[in-house]
Design an enzyme around this catalytic site. Structure first.
Site, PDB file in Angstrom:
ATOM      1  N   ASP A 140       0.975  -1.273   0.192  1.00  0.00           N
ATOM      2  CA  ASP A 140       0.010  -0.003  -0.075  1.00  0.00           C
ATOM      3  C   ASP A 140       1.019   1.243  -0.074  1.00  0.00           C
ATOM      4  O   ASP A 140       1.102   1.928   0.974  1.00  0.00           O
ATOM      5  CB  ASP A 140      -0.761  -0.041   1.218  1.00  0.00           C
ATOM      6  CG  ASP A 140      -1.916   1.108   1.218  1.00  0.00           C
ATOM      7  OD1 ASP A 140      -2.122   1.821   0.107  1.00  0.00           O
ATOM      8  OD2 ASP A 140      -2.678   1.185   2.210  1.00  0.00           O
TER       9      ASP A 140
ATOM     10  N   ASN B 130       8.979  -8.118  -9.588  1.00  0.00           N
ATOM     11  CA  ASN B 130       8.625  -7.034  -9.810  1.00  0.00           C
ATOM     12  C   ASN B 130       9.907  -6.033 -10.091  1.00  0.00           C
ATOM     13  O   ASN B 130      10.706  -5.866  -9.742  1.00  0.00           O
ATOM     14  CB  ASN B 130       7.706  -6.164  -8.626  1.00  0.00           C
ATOM     15  CG  ASN B 130       8.546  -5.447  -7.615  1.00  0.00           C
ATOM     16  OD1 ASN B 130       8.873  -4.259  -7.955  1.00  0.00           O
ATOM     17  ND2 ASN B 130       9.120  -6.029  -6.545  1.00  0.00           N
ATOM     18  N   ARG B 131       9.482  -5.071 -11.300  1.00  0.00           N
ATOM     19  CA  ARG B 131      10.328  -3.898 -11.597  1.00  0.00           C
ATOM     20  C   ARG B 131       9.249  -2.541 -11.475  1.00  0.00           C
ATOM     21  O   ARG B 131       9.582  -1.961 -12.607  1.00  0.00           O
ATOM     22  CB  ARG B 131      11.002  -4.163 -12.683  1.00  0.00           C
ATOM     23  CG  ARG B 131      10.311  -4.560 -14.079  1.00  0.00           C
ATOM     24  CD  ARG B 131      11.016  -4.664 -15.100  1.00  0.00           C
ATOM     25  NE  ARG B 131      10.500  -5.204 -16.187  1.00  0.00           N
ATOM     26  CZ  ARG B 131      10.192  -6.296 -16.930  1.00  0.00           C
ATOM     27  NH1 ARG B 131      10.828  -7.141 -15.986  1.00  0.00           N
ATOM     28  NH2 ARG B 131       9.503  -6.438 -17.898  1.00  0.00           N
TER      29      ARG B 131
ATOM     30  N   GLY C 122       9.704   0.067 -10.175  1.00  0.00           N
ATOM     31  CA  GLY C 122      10.442   1.577 -10.118  1.00  0.00           C
ATOM     32  C   GLY C 122       9.774   2.599  -9.166  1.00  0.00           C
ATOM     33  O   GLY C 122       9.666   3.840  -9.883  1.00  0.00           O
ATOM     34  N   PHE C 123       9.338   2.137  -8.065  1.00  0.00           N
ATOM     35  CA  PHE C 123       8.501   3.541  -7.201  1.00  0.00           C
ATOM     36  C   PHE C 123       7.541   4.070  -7.823  1.00  0.00           C
ATOM     37  O   PHE C 123       7.650   5.417  -7.711  1.00  0.00           O
ATOM     38  CB  PHE C 123       9.838   4.299  -6.667  1.00  0.00           C
ATOM     39  CG  PHE C 123      10.804   3.967  -5.788  1.00  0.00           C
ATOM     40  CD1 PHE C 123      10.537   2.846  -4.942  1.00  0.00           C
ATOM     41  CD2 PHE C 123      11.882   4.612  -5.346  1.00  0.00           C
ATOM     42  CE1 PHE C 123      11.376   2.111  -4.216  1.00  0.00           C
ATOM     43  CE2 PHE C 123      12.810   3.998  -4.519  1.00  0.00           C
ATOM     44  CZ  PHE C 123      12.584   2.967  -3.781  1.00  0.00           C
TER      45      PHE C 123
ATOM     46  N   ASN D 272       7.939   4.501   4.687  1.00  0.00           N
ATOM     47  CA  ASN D 272       9.183   4.038   3.974  1.00  0.00           C
ATOM     48  C   ASN D 272       9.440   5.269   2.670  1.00  0.00           C
ATOM     49  O   ASN D 272       8.459   5.435   1.922  1.00  0.00           O
ATOM     50  CB  ASN D 272       8.851   2.593   3.271  1.00  0.00           C
ATOM     51  CG  ASN D 272      10.127   2.142   2.616  1.00  0.00           C
ATOM     52  OD1 ASN D 272      10.637   2.858   1.528  1.00  0.00           O
ATOM     53  ND2 ASN D 272      10.524   0.950   2.531  1.00  0.00           N
TER      54      ASN D 272
ATOM     55  N   SER E 157      15.935  -0.875  -3.106  1.00  0.00           N
ATOM     56  CA  SER E 157      15.330  -1.307  -4.059  1.00  0.00           C
ATOM     57  C   SER E 157      16.023  -1.635  -5.426  1.00  0.00           C
ATOM     58  O   SER E 157      16.985  -0.800  -5.632  1.00  0.00           O
ATOM     59  CB  SER E 157      14.182  -0.382  -4.467  1.00  0.00           C
ATOM     60  OG  SER E 157      13.363  -0.345  -5.715  1.00  0.00           O
TER      61      SER E 157
ATOM     62  N   ASN F 202      14.988  -1.629  -8.428  1.00  0.00           N
ATOM     63  CA  ASN F 202      14.275  -0.870  -9.680  1.00  0.00           C
ATOM     64  C   ASN F 202      14.482   0.561  -9.821  1.00  0.00           C
ATOM     65  O   ASN F 202      14.038   0.987 -10.633  1.00  0.00           O
ATOM     66  CB  ASN F 202      12.836  -1.321  -9.666  1.00  0.00           C
ATOM     67  CG  ASN F 202      12.783  -2.921  -9.498  1.00  0.00           C
ATOM     68  OD1 ASN F 202      13.310  -3.696 -10.274  1.00  0.00           O
ATOM     69  ND2 ASN F 202      11.981  -3.337  -8.573  1.00  0.00           N
ATOM     70  N   THR F 203      15.310   0.988  -9.087  1.00  0.00           N
ATOM     71  CA  THR F 203      15.569   2.604  -8.956  1.00  0.00           C
ATOM     72  C   THR F 203      16.976   2.515  -9.611  1.00  0.00           C
ATOM     73  O   THR F 203      18.198   2.258  -8.377  1.00  0.00           O
ATOM     74  CB  THR F 203      15.266   3.452  -8.051  1.00  0.00           C
ATOM     75  OG1 THR F 203      13.846   3.614  -8.027  1.00  0.00           O
ATOM     76  CG2 THR F 203      15.684   5.018  -7.998  1.00  0.00           C
TER      77      THR F 203
ATOM     78  N   LYS G  65      16.430  -0.110   5.319  1.00  0.00           N
ATOM     79  CA  LYS G  65      16.209  -1.386   4.618  1.00  0.00           C
ATOM     80  C   LYS G  65      17.217  -1.759   3.548  1.00  0.00           C
ATOM     81  O   LYS G  65      17.737  -0.993   2.872  1.00  0.00           O
ATOM     82  CB  LYS G  65      14.890  -1.254   4.043  1.00  0.00           C
ATOM     83  CG  LYS G  65      14.313  -2.491   3.299  1.00  0.00           C
ATOM     84  CD  LYS G  65      12.848  -2.423   2.994  1.00  0.00           C
ATOM     85  CE  LYS G  65      12.188  -3.781   2.461  1.00  0.00           C
ATOM     86  NZ  LYS G  65      10.977  -3.769   2.116  1.00  0.00           N
TER      87      LYS G  65
ATOM     88  N   ASN H 237      14.958  -6.604   1.274  1.00  0.00           N
ATOM     89  CA  ASN H 237      14.244  -6.308   0.178  1.00  0.00           C
ATOM     90  C   ASN H 237      14.250  -7.406  -0.994  1.00  0.00           C
ATOM     91  O   ASN H 237      14.849  -8.579  -0.265  1.00  0.00           O
ATOM     92  CB  ASN H 237      14.859  -5.040  -0.448  1.00  0.00           C
ATOM     93  CG  ASN H 237      13.811  -4.288  -1.022  1.00  0.00           C
ATOM     94  OD1 ASN H 237      12.840  -4.519  -2.064  1.00  0.00           O
ATOM     95  ND2 ASN H 237      13.882  -2.968  -0.913  1.00  0.00           N
TER      96      ASN H 237
ATOM     97  N   GLY I  89       9.097 -13.887  -2.089  1.00  0.00           N
ATOM     98  CA  GLY I  89       8.256 -14.818  -2.027  1.00  0.00           C
ATOM     99  C   GLY I  89       9.213 -16.158  -1.646  1.00  0.00           C
ATOM    100  O   GLY I  89      10.538 -15.756  -1.331  1.00  0.00           O
TER     101      GLY I  89
HETATM  102  C1  LIG Z   1       5.141  -5.706  -5.708  1.00  0.00           C
HETATM  103  C2  LIG Z   1       6.131  -5.487  -4.925  1.00  0.00           C
HETATM  104  C3  LIG Z   1       6.312  -4.058  -4.632  1.00  0.00           C
HETATM  105  C4  LIG Z   1       7.197  -3.794  -3.449  1.00  0.00           C
HETATM  106  N1  LIG Z   1       7.516  -2.521  -3.469  1.00  0.00           N
HETATM  107  C5  LIG Z   1       8.452  -2.088  -2.293  1.00  0.00           C
HETATM  108  C6  LIG Z   1       8.688  -0.913  -2.028  1.00  0.00           C
HETATM  109  O1  LIG Z   1       8.062   0.133  -2.710  1.00  0.00           O
HETATM  110  N2  LIG Z   1       9.816  -0.518  -0.889  1.00  0.00           N
HETATM  111  C7  LIG Z   1      10.259  -1.366  -0.297  1.00  0.00           C
HETATM  112  O2  LIG Z   1      10.963  -1.116   0.366  1.00  0.00           O
HETATM  113  N3  LIG Z   1      10.045  -2.756  -0.597  1.00  0.00           N
HETATM  114  C8  LIG Z   1       9.044  -3.269  -1.840  1.00  0.00           C
HETATM  115  N4  LIG Z   1       8.831  -4.333  -1.825  1.00  0.00           N
HETATM  116  C9  LIG Z   1       9.876  -5.325  -1.142  1.00  0.00           C
HETATM  117  C10 LIG Z   1       8.719  -5.996   0.193  1.00  0.00           C
HETATM  118  O3  LIG Z   1       8.807  -4.972   1.055  1.00  0.00           O
HETATM  119  C11 LIG Z   1       9.643  -7.024   0.735  1.00  0.00           C
HETATM  120  O4  LIG Z   1      10.794  -6.659   1.295  1.00  0.00           O
HETATM  121  C12 LIG Z   1      10.154  -8.319  -0.057  1.00  0.00           C
HETATM  122  O5  LIG Z   1       8.986  -8.420  -1.019  1.00  0.00           O
HETATM  123  C13 LIG Z   1      10.261  -9.448   0.548  1.00  0.00           C
HETATM  124  O6  LIG Z   1       9.112  -9.915   1.341  1.00  0.00           O
HETATM  125  P1  LIG Z   1       8.208 -11.110   0.654  1.00  0.00           P
HETATM  126  O7  LIG Z   1       8.865 -12.327   0.057  1.00  0.00           O
HETATM  127  O8  LIG Z   1       7.294 -11.395   2.091  1.00  0.00           O
HETATM  128  O9  LIG Z   1       7.388 -10.565  -0.405  1.00  0.00           O
HETATM  129  C14 LIG Z   1       8.052  -4.741  -2.857  1.00  0.00           C
HETATM  130  C15 LIG Z   1       7.519  -6.171  -3.145  1.00  0.00           C
HETATM  131  C16 LIG Z   1       6.732  -6.465  -4.274  1.00  0.00           C
HETATM  132  C17 LIG Z   1       6.413  -8.040  -4.491  1.00  0.00           C
END
Ligand SMILES: Cc1cc2nc3c(=O)[nH]c(=O)nc-3n(C[C@H](O)[C@H](O)[C@H](O)COP(=O)(O)O)c2cc1C
Length: 367
Positions: A63, A109-110, A112-113, A137, A173, A175-176, A215, A244, A266
């Site tokens: 979110d 995912n990519r 990119g904020f 964040n 991240s 993707n930036t 992070k 991350n 995942g």
């Molecule tokens: C679709 C998607 C978008 C994400 N966007 C962010 C983000 O904006 N900022 C961030 O710090 N991590 C982001 N993450 C990383 C998650 O916060 C988390 O660190 C990562 O997915 C590992 O946890 P999980 O295996 O439970 O998904 C994103 C992950 C996913 C799958």
């Protein structure tokens, strides 16, 4: 219920399904009050000077703009992390940019904020915040040169720290372009040093101490991780969030999306994240670790805690298991505390970690 819905949800592109899920959570939040916060149960923990009814939080990115906080709080999380937001709104990378790997219970995912900017999130949080702790964040805009990254983080701090229970500095991240280079020791020292000054100023002016969490990525050489942790040990942050997504591709079989570039999350990330959690815990014994990566059941949640996490977060598990995963994990953790014979999570974890270090229990625990 979610099991019946999932095949339908998985027929639409992942980002469309995600947008629909956020709308559904908004609607759910409008009719369902968040549960009363039982901060006294066996899972209650105090970390960063904050009370958490349970240690399981929502990870950043789900979110980003804080649109569904009511509904998310009603799912039973102990805390929520919103963002990443950047100073200015930005569209992110071109679609498609989010991919499911159902066989592996993973996502790539990519994005990119993509986000609506810090002011929009600040306005939402000013208008309403849930009773559970909310972390915010922050990141940098894609078109801000790396040399000026610190300015973006300071802007994020100024706009959002007044509304956050803790602030996460996202240096990881994938993707930036160049963002992860901010984890290089000297760069991280300057950036976090500047935020420490802003933190002290806010504390002086308002009496509020807003903890800083950093992070980090799971993709370090051992030497690079040691170098970063040596810098963090100099008192530059209050917590570390590990981890991350990974740009590596652990052995996980093939599927149509497996070769997409981006960050993998995942189940295939679980072991890697746990190794980093454990290393951070050992290197920085006085700094709490928020463990995230591949949690999709109570067993993996427990094992991240035993490895050194004080709090947990998840994202991908929610996509595959649905919202029932949150109470399933908290119930499983409460069961684990009961089975340990201790009366709270903190004591149960201390005992489990002692057993682990004396070698009397295997590295992973079966329920
Ligand atoms: C679709 C998607 C978008 C994400 N966007 C962010 C983000 O904006 N900022 C961030 O710090 N991590 C982001 N993450 C990383 C998650 O916060 C988390 O660190 C990562 O997915 C590992 O946890 P999980 O295996 O439970 O998904 C994103 C992950 C996913 C799958």
């Amino acid at each position: 219920m979610y099991k019946a819905l999932r095949p339908w949800l998985f027929r639409v592109p992942p980002e469309t399904a995600h947008e629909a899920a956020l709308l559904a959570l908004r609607a759910y939040g409008a009719v369902r009050r968040p549960p009363a916060v039982a901060a006294e149960g066996s899972l209650a923990v105090e970390v960063l000077g904050l009370r958490f009814a349970n240690p399981l939080g929502l990870a950043a990115g789900f979110d980003k703009n804080g649109q569904a906080l009511r509904g998310l709080a009603a799912l039973g999380f102990g805390f929520l992390e919103v963002g990443t937001v950047t100073p200015r709104a930005q569209p992110g990378n071109p679609r498609p940019r989010l991919f499911r790997l159902p066989e592996q219970r993973a996502l790539i995912n990519r994005l990119g904020f993509n986000n609506a900017g810090m002011d929009a999130l600040a306005a939402r949080l000013r208008a309403w915040r849930p009773a559970i702790p909310v972390g915010v964040n922050i990141g940098k805009n894609r078109d801000t040169p790396l040399e000026r990254a610190v300015d973006d983080y300071r802007l994020g701090w100024a706009a959002l720290a007044p509304y956050a229970d803790y602030l996460t500095v996202n240096l990881s991240s994938p993707n930036t372009p160049g963002l992860r280079s901010l984890q290089e020791p000297e760069t991280a020292r300057v950036l976090l040093g500047a935020l420490r000054e802003d933190q002290a100023a806010l504390h002086r002016q308002s009496g509020r101490y807003v903890p800083i969490a950093v992070k980090i990525a799971p993709d370090f050489t051992p030497a690079a991780l040691d170098a970063l942790l040596a810098v963090l040990a100099q008192g530059l942050c209050d917590a570390v969030i590990a981890t991350n997504t990974t740009i590596s591709r652990p052995p996980m079989g093939h599927g149509p999306a497996a070769s997409e570039p981006g960050g993998l999350s995942g189940v295939p990330l679980t072991t890697l994240s746990r190794e980093i959690i454990s290393k951070v815990f050992k290197a920085l014994p006085n700094i709490p670790v928020i463990g995230v990566g591949g949690i999709n059941n109570a067993e993996e949640a427990w094992n991240h805690l035993v490895a050194g996490a004080s709090l947990l977060q998840l994202y991908s598990g929610l996509i595959y298991e649905g919202p029932g995963l949150v109470p399933a994990i908290t119930a499983g953790l409460a069961e684990r505390v009961r089975a340990s014979g201790q009366d709270d999570l903190g004591k149960a974890l201390s005992a489990a970690r002692r057993n682990l270090s004396s070698g009397s229990e295997p590295n992973t625990v079966k329920f």
